[in-house]
Design a protein around this motif. Structure first.
Motif, short mmCIF file in Angstrom:
data_model
loop_
_atom_site.label_atom_id
_atom_site.label_comp_id
_atom_site.label_asym_id
_atom_site.label_seq_id
_atom_site.Cartn_x
_atom_site.Cartn_y
_atom_site.Cartn_z
N TYR A 13 0.81 -1.22 0.00
CA TYR A 13 0.00 0.00 0.00
C TYR A 13 0.85 1.27 0.00
O TYR A 13 1.97 1.29 0.50
CB TYR A 13 -0.93 0.00 1.22
CG TYR A 13 -1.92 -1.12 1.19
CD1 TYR A 13 -3.09 -1.00 0.46
CD2 TYR A 13 -1.66 -2.32 1.86
CE1 TYR A 13 -4.00 -2.06 0.41
CE2 TYR A 13 -2.56 -3.37 1.81
CZ TYR A 13 -3.74 -3.24 1.08
OH TYR A 13 -4.62 -4.28 1.02
N ASP A 14 0.25 2.33 -0.57
CA ASP A 14 0.91 3.62 -0.63
C ASP A 14 0.71 4.38 0.67
O ASP A 14 -0.05 3.94 1.55
CB ASP A 14 0.31 4.44 -1.78
CG ASP A 14 1.30 4.57 -2.93
OD1 ASP A 14 2.50 4.66 -2.65
OD2 ASP A 14 0.86 4.57 -4.08
N ASP A 15 1.33 5.57 0.74
CA ASP A 15 1.22 6.38 1.96
C ASP A 15 -0.21 6.83 2.25
O ASP A 15 -0.55 7.15 3.37
CB ASP A 15 2.14 7.62 1.85
CG ASP A 15 1.90 8.41 0.57
OD1 ASP A 15 1.10 7.95 -0.27
OD2 ASP A 15 2.52 9.48 0.42
N ASP A 16 -1.09 6.83 1.24
CA ASP A 16 -2.47 7.27 1.47
C ASP A 16 -3.44 6.09 1.57
O ASP A 16 -4.65 6.27 1.56
CB ASP A 16 -2.92 8.21 0.36
CG ASP A 16 -2.92 7.53 -1.00
OD1 ASP A 16 -2.43 6.38 -1.10
OD2 ASP A 16 -3.41 8.14 -1.98
N GLY A 17 -2.92 4.88 1.64
CA GLY A 17 -3.77 3.70 1.80
C GLY A 17 -4.17 3.03 0.51
O GLY A 17 -4.77 1.97 0.54
N GLY A 18 -3.86 3.64 -0.64
CA GLY A 18 -4.19 3.02 -1.92
C GLY A 18 -3.18 1.93 -2.26
O GLY A 18 -2.12 1.85 -1.66
N ILE A 19 -3.54 1.10 -3.27
CA ILE A 19 -2.62 0.06 -3.72
C ILE A 19 -1.33 0.74 -4.19
O ILE A 19 -1.37 1.74 -4.88
CB ILE A 19 -3.24 -0.75 -4.88
CG1 ILE A 19 -4.49 -1.49 -4.40
CG2 ILE A 19 -2.22 -1.73 -5.44
CD1 ILE A 19 -4.23 -2.59 -3.42
N LYS A 20 -0.19 0.16 -3.79
CA LYS A 20 1.10 0.78 -4.09
C LYS A 20 1.31 0.91 -5.59
O LYS A 20 1.11 -0.02 -6.34
CB LYS A 20 2.23 -0.05 -3.48
CG LYS A 20 3.55 0.70 -3.43
CD LYS A 20 4.56 -0.07 -2.61
CE LYS A 20 5.83 0.74 -2.39
NZ LYS A 20 5.64 1.90 -1.53
N ARG A 21 1.73 2.11 -6.00
CA ARG A 21 2.03 2.37 -7.41
C ARG A 21 3.49 2.00 -7.67
O ARG A 21 4.36 2.24 -6.84
CB ARG A 21 1.80 3.85 -7.74
CG ARG A 21 0.33 4.26 -7.62
CD ARG A 21 0.17 5.76 -7.49
NE ARG A 21 0.77 6.25 -6.25
CZ ARG A 21 1.37 7.42 -6.13
NH1 ARG A 21 1.49 8.22 -7.16
NH2 ARG A 21 1.88 7.79 -4.97
N THR A 22 3.75 1.42 -8.84
CA THR A 22 5.10 0.91 -9.12
C THR A 22 5.72 1.52 -10.37
O THR A 22 6.83 1.14 -10.75
CB THR A 22 5.05 -0.62 -9.30
OG1 THR A 22 4.12 -0.92 -10.35
CG2 THR A 22 4.60 -1.31 -8.02
N GLY A 23 5.03 2.45 -11.03
CA GLY A 23 5.53 3.01 -12.29
C GLY A 23 6.79 3.84 -12.11
O GLY A 23 7.03 4.41 -11.05
N THR A 24 7.59 3.92 -13.16
CA THR A 24 8.81 4.73 -13.17
C THR A 24 8.75 5.67 -14.36
O THR A 24 7.81 5.60 -15.18
CB THR A 24 10.06 3.84 -13.31
OG1 THR A 24 10.02 3.21 -14.61
CG2 THR A 24 10.11 2.78 -12.22
N TRP A 25 9.76 6.54 -14.50
CA TRP A 25 9.78 7.45 -15.65
C TRP A 25 9.85 6.67 -16.96
O TRP A 25 9.38 7.14 -18.00
CB TRP A 25 10.94 8.44 -15.55
CG TRP A 25 12.31 7.84 -15.68
CD1 TRP A 25 13.12 7.36 -14.69
CD2 TRP A 25 13.04 7.64 -16.90
NE1 TRP A 25 14.30 6.88 -15.21
CE2 TRP A 25 14.28 7.04 -16.57
CE3 TRP A 25 12.76 7.92 -18.24
CZ2 TRP A 25 15.23 6.71 -17.52
CZ3 TRP A 25 13.72 7.58 -19.20
CH2 TRP A 25 14.93 7.00 -18.84
N ILE A 26 10.38 5.44 -16.91
CA ILE A 26 10.47 4.62 -18.13
C ILE A 26 9.07 4.16 -18.56
O ILE A 26 8.69 4.30 -19.73
CB ILE A 26 11.39 3.40 -17.91
CG1 ILE A 26 12.83 3.87 -17.63
CG2 ILE A 26 11.36 2.47 -19.13
CD1 ILE A 26 13.79 2.76 -17.25
N THR A 27 8.28 3.61 -17.59
CA THR A 27 6.92 3.18 -17.95
C THR A 27 6.07 4.40 -18.31
O THR A 27 5.23 4.33 -19.20
CB THR A 27 6.26 2.39 -16.81
OG1 THR A 27 6.16 3.22 -15.64
CG2 THR A 27 7.04 1.14 -16.47
N GLY A 28 6.30 5.54 -17.63
CA GLY A 28 5.58 6.77 -17.96
C GLY A 28 5.87 7.20 -19.39
O GLY A 28 4.96 7.58 -20.14
N SER A 29 7.15 7.13 -19.79
CA SER A 29 7.54 7.49 -21.16
C SER A 29 6.85 6.57 -22.17
O SER A 29 6.39 7.01 -23.22
CB SER A 29 9.06 7.39 -21.33
OG SER A 29 9.73 8.25 -20.45
#
Length: 468
Positions: A13-29
């Motif tokens: 989980y993330d800091d706000d309780g949501g499922i942890k995000r795993t994306g990076t600038w590479i996946t964003g690109s």
């Protein structure tokens, strides 16, 4: 207590309780390249032919810089009021609502989701055109370039629709990174094939085509009326070729929080838009040099090239695979909107909220929800049927793109930045942002006029359910 409820438990989980995000600038690109580079890249030679070497090059560079600027502004608005430590805005609409208020939020939603739905219909049509082009290419190779190789693209629309029904069952955007990376590789592939075929044509012995600093010549290649309209359409095509604002916030919401999302997203924006501009320039300028003022609308599906037929086939196949991924990038925000609304309206409904876990060999655990299956299947069927009913829908998508370009790509990003950064009225930055808005509003009007003209022309010759 609150911490133990989503207890950073195995880092799920993330800091706000949501499922942890795993994306990076590479996946964003990769998401950006997938969203931006569509098969329209292969029509840029036509656009450059309308504008000529000088204006064509200037327009390409100008809109890449405008898109880069506004994407940076949006990246800093992802967390509000502070760009690094503020609350997250997971979608474009939520961002507008939190920063600019309810009325603007409604206008944003109308522009964003109309464009997203329009694009998925357009992608269904475009993919079927590439499938048809493969069949035609093989026919021309076998029977000669003058053969009657007309074929219907309706069965191919149905095939594309079936593939999207299956892919649409992927639960959410966070699980699409692999599909975007595959689609981004495909766009490099077919753009490279287009570039390679253009270079081969330029290198042919005795190759000579007519090009010009100002493009097509009035009185020789076209009338003054056609020149004006085609110039409008070409400017619009290039401007909207860069537009990915309608999914940019959703892409940023896939990035992990360390390093700060705005830093990673800016890096993704630079990489994605630089790669896009490089391929746009090569395809547009080399394509114009190869075909001159007679450049076809799309030189892979419009048969600017017939041979080697197998390479043309591969190019079209890569377009199809890319559009399979691009459809999902644009459809997922629509899926998410309706599913979130349904969960809020009927929180106790098992149809809406209950998830079943199915173990799939070699894949792992798959989460299935009955409402998600029904709704997403109905949506794909709707877009497929719309593409079949309006086979000239690309002109309509052009109009939708024209209408939504100004608010989504320029107006909302600049207004949100001015509000978040508390920029004083009539300061140099404030005046610059307003001037950019006015300029892009004029471009939108010009392109909308060109698109309406295109729709009127299409309607004059429209025959439903006819073979192409």
């Amino acid at each position: 207590m609150a911490q133990s409820s989503f207890s950073i438990d195995d880092g799920k989980y993330d800091d706000d309780g949501g499922i942890k995000r795993t994306g990076t600038w590479i996946t964003g690109s990769a998401h950006i390249v997938t969203a931006v580079i569509g098969s329209g890249v292969l029509s840029l030679a036509w656009a450059i032919a309308q504008l000529g070497w000088i204006a064509g090059s200037i327009v390409l560079i100008l809109f890449s810089l405008i898109t880069l600027l506004t994407s940076f502004l949006l990246a800093d608005c992802y967390r509000y009021p502070d760009p690094v430590h503020g609350a997250r805005n997971p979608t474009y609409m939520v961002m507008v609502k939190n920063i600019l208020g309810g009325t603007q939020y409604m206008l944003c939603g109308l522009a964003q989701y109309t464009n997203l739905i329009g694009c998925t219909i357009g992608y269904t049509l475009t993919a079927s055109i590439s499938m048809t082009a493969i069949k035609k290419s093989n026919c021309f190779h076998k029977y000669g370039h003058e053969a009657n190789c007309n074929t219907s693209n309706y069965p191919f629309m149905a095939i594309f629709g079936v593939s999207q029904i299956l892919l649409s069952q992927i639960p959410d955007f966070h699980e699409l990174s692999w599909l975007s990376i595959v689609a981004a590789v495909m766009s490099f592939g077919y753009a490279s094939i287009g570039i390679g075929l253009s270079i081969a044509k330029i290198a042919e012995p005795g190759h000579h085509v007519k090009t010009g600093l100002t493009g097509l010549v009035v009185g020789v290649d076209e009338t003054s009326y056609e020149k004006l309209w085609n110039t409008f359409q070409a400017i619009g095509n290039i401007a909207f070729a860069y537009a990915f604002s309608m999914v940019i916030v959703e892409i940023q919401d896939t990035l992990k929080s360390s390093p700060p999302e705005n830093q990673a997203m800016k890096k993704s924006n630079v990489v994605g838009i630089t790669v896009t501009t490089f391929f746009y320039a090569l395809c547009g300028l080399l394509g114009y040099e190869a075909f001159g003022n007679k450049a076809p609308g799309n030189f892979l599906t419009g048969f600017g090239f017939y041979e080697p037929f197998w390479l043309v086939d591969i190019g079209n196949l890569l377009i199809i695979i890319h559009l399979v991924g691009a459809y999902q990038v644009f459809a997922q925000p629509v899926f998410s909107l309706v599913e979130s609304w349904g969960s809020k309206c009927w929180p106790e409904s098992k149809l809406m909220t209950k998830e079943y876990y199915i173990k799939i060999p070699l894949v792992g655990i798959y989460r299935i929800n009955i409402f998600r299956v029904i709704w997403r299947t109905m949506y794909v069927i709707f877009t497929t049927v719309m593409a079949m009913i309006f086979p000239f829908f690309n002109s309509v998508v052009g109009l939708l793109g024209a209408i939504s370009f100004f608010p989504l790509t320029v107006y909302f990003p600049t207004e949100m930045y001015l509000t978040q950064a508390k920029v004083p009225k009539f300061s140099p930055i404030w005046i610059g942002m307003k001037m950019l808005s006015v300029f892009c509003f004029i471009v939108t009007l010009v392109a909308a006029v060109g698109s309406v003209e295109g729709i009127i022309s299409d309607l004059k010759t429209y025959k439903p359910f006819q073979t192409n």
